[in-house]
Write an enzyme that holds these catalytic residues in place. Structure first.
Site, PDB file in Angstrom:
ATOM      1  N   HIS A   1      46.882  31.099  40.915  1.00  0.00           N
ATOM      2  CA  HIS A   1      48.185  31.030  40.242  1.00  0.00           C
ATOM      3  C   HIS A   1      49.013  32.269  40.617  1.00  0.00           C
ATOM      4  O   HIS A   1      50.190  32.169  40.963  1.00  0.00           O
ATOM      5  CB  HIS A   1      47.941  30.955  38.727  1.00  0.00           C
TER       6      HIS A   1
ATOM      7  N   HIS B   1      43.119  31.286  38.016  1.00  0.00           N
ATOM      8  CA  HIS B   1      44.143  32.267  37.636  1.00  0.00           C
ATOM      9  C   HIS B   1      44.593  33.058  38.863  1.00  0.00           C
ATOM     10  O   HIS B   1      45.781  33.333  39.046  1.00  0.00           O
ATOM     11  CB  HIS B   1      43.576  33.250  36.612  1.00  0.00           C
TER      12      HIS B   1
ATOM     13  N   HIS C   1      37.106  29.021  37.290  1.00  0.00           N
ATOM     14  CA  HIS C   1      38.187  29.186  36.315  1.00  0.00           C
ATOM     15  C   HIS C   1      39.021  30.434  36.641  1.00  0.00           C
ATOM     16  O   HIS C   1      40.248  30.371  36.778  1.00  0.00           O
ATOM     17  CB  HIS C   1      37.585  29.290  34.909  1.00  0.00           C
ATOM     18  N   GLU C   2      38.340  31.562  36.755  1.00  0.00           N
ATOM     19  CA  GLU C   2      39.069  32.809  37.016  1.00  0.00           C
ATOM     20  C   GLU C   2      39.768  32.758  38.363  1.00  0.00           C
ATOM     21  O   GLU C   2      40.858  33.303  38.537  1.00  0.00           O
ATOM     22  CB  GLU C   2      38.128  34.018  36.942  1.00  0.00           C
TER      23      GLU C   2
HETATM   24 ZN   LIG Z   1      41.425  31.808  31.643  1.00  0.00          ZN
END
Ligand SMILES: [Zn+2]
Length: 749
Positions: A528, A525, A521-522
């Protein structure tokens, strides 16, 4: 998890370069030697030559366009650096405001993008100390500086001459000739200034600024209280009998923690999610589970010096008053106005559509657990401190799946390599370790990211994986520097932070499936941020609406369970053998297991957050409000909110996520729907869909409207069916399930 700005109300502008994105939840070493060598020898000569120079104020030195001089920073540097950098930015802004030339995009908006370079650098490091290197000395600085930073931010948004120029550019007929990105940036400045009160009369502006400074002080006190309860309270286990049921890895970690706390011979369970949740899952000692559970859910709620209730009441009243001043019925309405969801009502619709099937699923889960407990003649009724424990037993019984059977295959370092491999497949990224840049702690390691094909430098990725004192719990990403090219190409520096428990020295760190999901998940980011390809820093990377920013991270979670990753990287830490297919099948079959629990504990927090901020300016007693709201919702008695209000840091430790915790499910609707695009195209590594994902989602930052960007990627608006299927909830029973997330004609801009 989410987004918080260190500059507190600085985030009001949404132009904050320093963003922290948290998780919803919690070696080739860059060792202490590297730190020392950097501290002693490799420092640039011109830094050393100016003994009095504040290292926070100097340009970042060295390779990769310069990197933060973490090795030279002392807490005493922060206050003078922040003050000097704020003064510098104010004078830069003043020059723009006082320009006698007619306002243009270049001399106003683009000029604003060039201000505050020093402050950006100082705040990047300040943010690291706040979240990962916190101590009493630093907390004193934070308490003093947070209201000052709030006042500073207001000084800019309340600068009338400046706002008149921004407004003039916004209304220029020639605006149509600007690039789409420039038009978007102009719109963003205008909107953010108006949202921050630029149109108010002088006395209202003065009151607004007062409110923001008071809020900043309260946010700081709230998070410091939370950190105190998480670091000062713990559960000490004194003998073998008290360890009953705990797996070896948890025992080792607890023994390590006891050594740190100078309690040799004991075992310490700290009051953080990463320690408490496994304890609640495995401890056979019900009375100790209850003790641990009570300690954890009462953080900030003990009626002592660290109690947060009064602070919450004050924060809610100030937010309500501010919303009124700004012309909105409630804080929730103000907050939602510039989000993808646009109104609180839209978020409530979505949350209520998912709430009912989730609660129905919880009833089934509890029934299954009760049956099992009865069969064992446990002679109990399932209570909240039993949920994780019996859920684990049901998982074993029904799916023949033991989390401890999975863990030996989940080596932190191998999974990291797996993430790198995924980034290579999807985005052509290549990661190589670097040791010639300073780090702030011996646990932190750094990688350079390059394009696999062209070899072009893309950015740096810092990795700070382990729990330690002074580090916030949970997991988050932040950017130390945003990608941009206003004057020259500036590449990004991002970091991932988590709180894995180190365990025995020299042994591979094994993590749970949930933790592996958070890791991916991290990293989503981070990708991104790394994929960003924009001109202006305010629009760069993860600077998107909070209900959209979790989409890139949540979608990346899905690649963990792809056969490619599991075959190559989920390797047994002793045998090196890949995870057996039979175990993978059982993991897949159990993928919707316990989703009732996960969804309800999350939604309860999200609904309480939204309802508190919809309640207007009435004086709220948080405990009473929480109880009343949950009872009206029909909250199952066997579950407690994931974050109870007295320690709901997302909502009360900064100005970024209040009335915004719904963002996770909003984003998850989008990410589930987006992942289906891969499934429909033939698989998670489909090159064409990956290229579209990068082109329309990961690389565009905030340069285009989020709803438009999604349509460009998917060819339509997101629908909620994919989310319902992913969580194992019935799709057809819910009329809402047929709706798209965004109204067909979403207001653009
Ligand atoms: Zn998050």
């Amino acid at each position: 998890m989410n987004l918080k700005s260190i500059g507190i109300t600085y985030l009001l502008l949404s132009l904050a370069p320093m963003q922290v994105i948290q998780a919803k939840n919690g070696f080739e070493p860059n060792t202490a030697n590297d730190m020392k060598s950097l501290a002693t020898q490799s420092v640039d000569a011109d830094v050393n030559s100016k003994a009095d120079e504040n290292p926070l104020l100097t340009e970042w030195k060295g390779a990769f366009g310069g990197t933060p001089l973490f090795n030279l920073v002392k807490v005493a540097h922060f206050k003078p650096a922040l003050e000097s950098a704020m003064a510098e930015k104010l004078s830069e802004v003043e020059r723009i405001a006082k320009n006698s030339a007619a306002p243009t995009f270049e001399n106003t908006i683009a000029a604003m993008e060039r201000t505050g370079r020093t402050l950006d650098r100082v705040e990047a490091v300040y943010g690291v100390w706040s979240s990962a290197m916190n101590n009493a000395e630093f907390q004193a600085v934070e308490r003093e500086m947070s209201p000052k930073l709030a006042a500073f931010s207001d000084k800019i948004t309340q600068n009338e001459a400046l706002f008149r120029r921004i407004e003039a550019v916004y209304n220029l007929p020639e605006k149509a000739r600007l690039t789409p990105e420039q038009q978007r940036l102009t719109w963003l400045y205008y909107t953010n200034f108006v949202r921050a009160g630029a149109r108010l009369k002088p006395d209202a502006k003065a009151r607004l600024s007062q409110i923001n400074q008071q809020l900043a002080g309260l946010f700081t006190r709230f998070s410091q209280n939370q950190l105190a309860d998480e670091s000062e309270q713990f559960l000490a286990l004194k003998n073998e009998a008290e360890l009953a049921g705990l797996p070896q890895s948890l025992r080792d970690a607890a023994a390590e923690e006891a050594t740190t706390k100078k309690m040799p011979g004991a075992w310490v369970i700290t009051n953080t999610r990463s320690s408490i949740e496994p304890f609640l899952t495995y401890s056979d000692r019900r009375e100790l589970r209850e003790k641990a559970w009570r300690m954890f859910v009462n953080r900030g709620d003990n009626g002592d010096a660290h109690d947060n209730n009064q602070i919450i009441t004050e924060i809610l009243q100030l937010l309500a008053e501010r919303a009124k001043l700004l012309g909105y019925p409630t804080h929730a309405h103000w907050r939602l106005d510039d989000k993808m969801a646009k109104t609180p009502e839209r978020t409530m619709e979505l949350m209520e559509a998912v709430w009912k099937p989730a609660v129905a699923r919880v009833r089934e889960e509890v029934r299954d657990m009760q049956t099992l407990a009865d069969k064992e003649k446990a002679n109990i009724k399932i209570e909240p401190w039993d949920y994780r424990y019996y859920a684990e037993k049901v998982r074993k019984a029904r799916y023949d799946l033991d989390q401890n059977e999975v863990k030996p295959y989940l080596q932190l370092e191998k999974l990291r390599e797996g993430m790198f491999w995924v980034a290579g497949e999807l985005f052509n990224f290549n990661f190589t370790p670097v040791t010639n840049v300073p780090v702030y702690h011996a646990d932190v390691r750094v990688w350079e990211v390059k394009d696999k094909i062209t070899g072009k430098h893309i950015g740096l990725w810092y990795f700070d994986p382990f729990a330690r004192e002074g580090k916030s719990s949970g997991a988050w990403m932040n950017a130390y520097r945003n990608q941009e090219r206003v004057d020259r190409n500036i590449t990004t520096i991002v970091s991932n932070n988590s709180n894995f428990v180190k365990g025995k020295p020299g042994e591979p760190v094994l993590i749970s499936w949930d933790d592996a999901t958070t890791l991916f998940h991290e990293f989503g980011h981070a990708l991104h941020g790394l994929s960003s390809n924009v001109t202006y820093p305010s629009l760069s990377g993860t600077s998107v609406a909070t209900d959209y920013v979790e989409f890139p991270s949540q979608i990346l979670e899905r690649w963990l369970s792809t056969p490619e990753v599991l075959q190559k990287f989920a390797l047994h830490y002793q045998t090196g053998k890949p995870i057996p297919q039979n175990l993978v099948d059982r993991i897949n079959r159990a993928s919707t297991f316990n989703q009732g629990f996960a969804t309800v504990e999350y939604l309860a927090s999200a609904l309480v957050d939204m309802k508190m901020h919809l309640a207007g300016s009435q004086k709220i007693d948080p405990d009473a409000f929480e109880r009343k709201t949950l009872s009206e919702l029909g909250m199952p008695g066997e579950i407690v909110m994931r974050h109870r209000t007295p320690h709901f840091g997302h909502v009360f430790s900064s100005d970024g996520y209040s009335a915004g915790y719904y963002s996770y499910i909003w984003s998850d609707v989008i990410s589930a729907d987006a992942y289906d695009a891969f499934v429909e195209a033939g698989g998670p590594y489909d090159k064409a869909v990956a290229a579209r994902l990068r082109k329309y989602i990961f690389s565009v930052g905030n340069t285009i409207d989020t709803a438009d960007a999604y349509r460009a990627f998917r060819g339509r608006d997101p629908k909620i069916e994919a989310l319902m299927r992913k969580r194992g909830f019935p799709v057809n029973d819910s009329k809402k399930g047929k709706q798209t997330l965004v109204k067909p004609k979403a207001k653009s801009r």
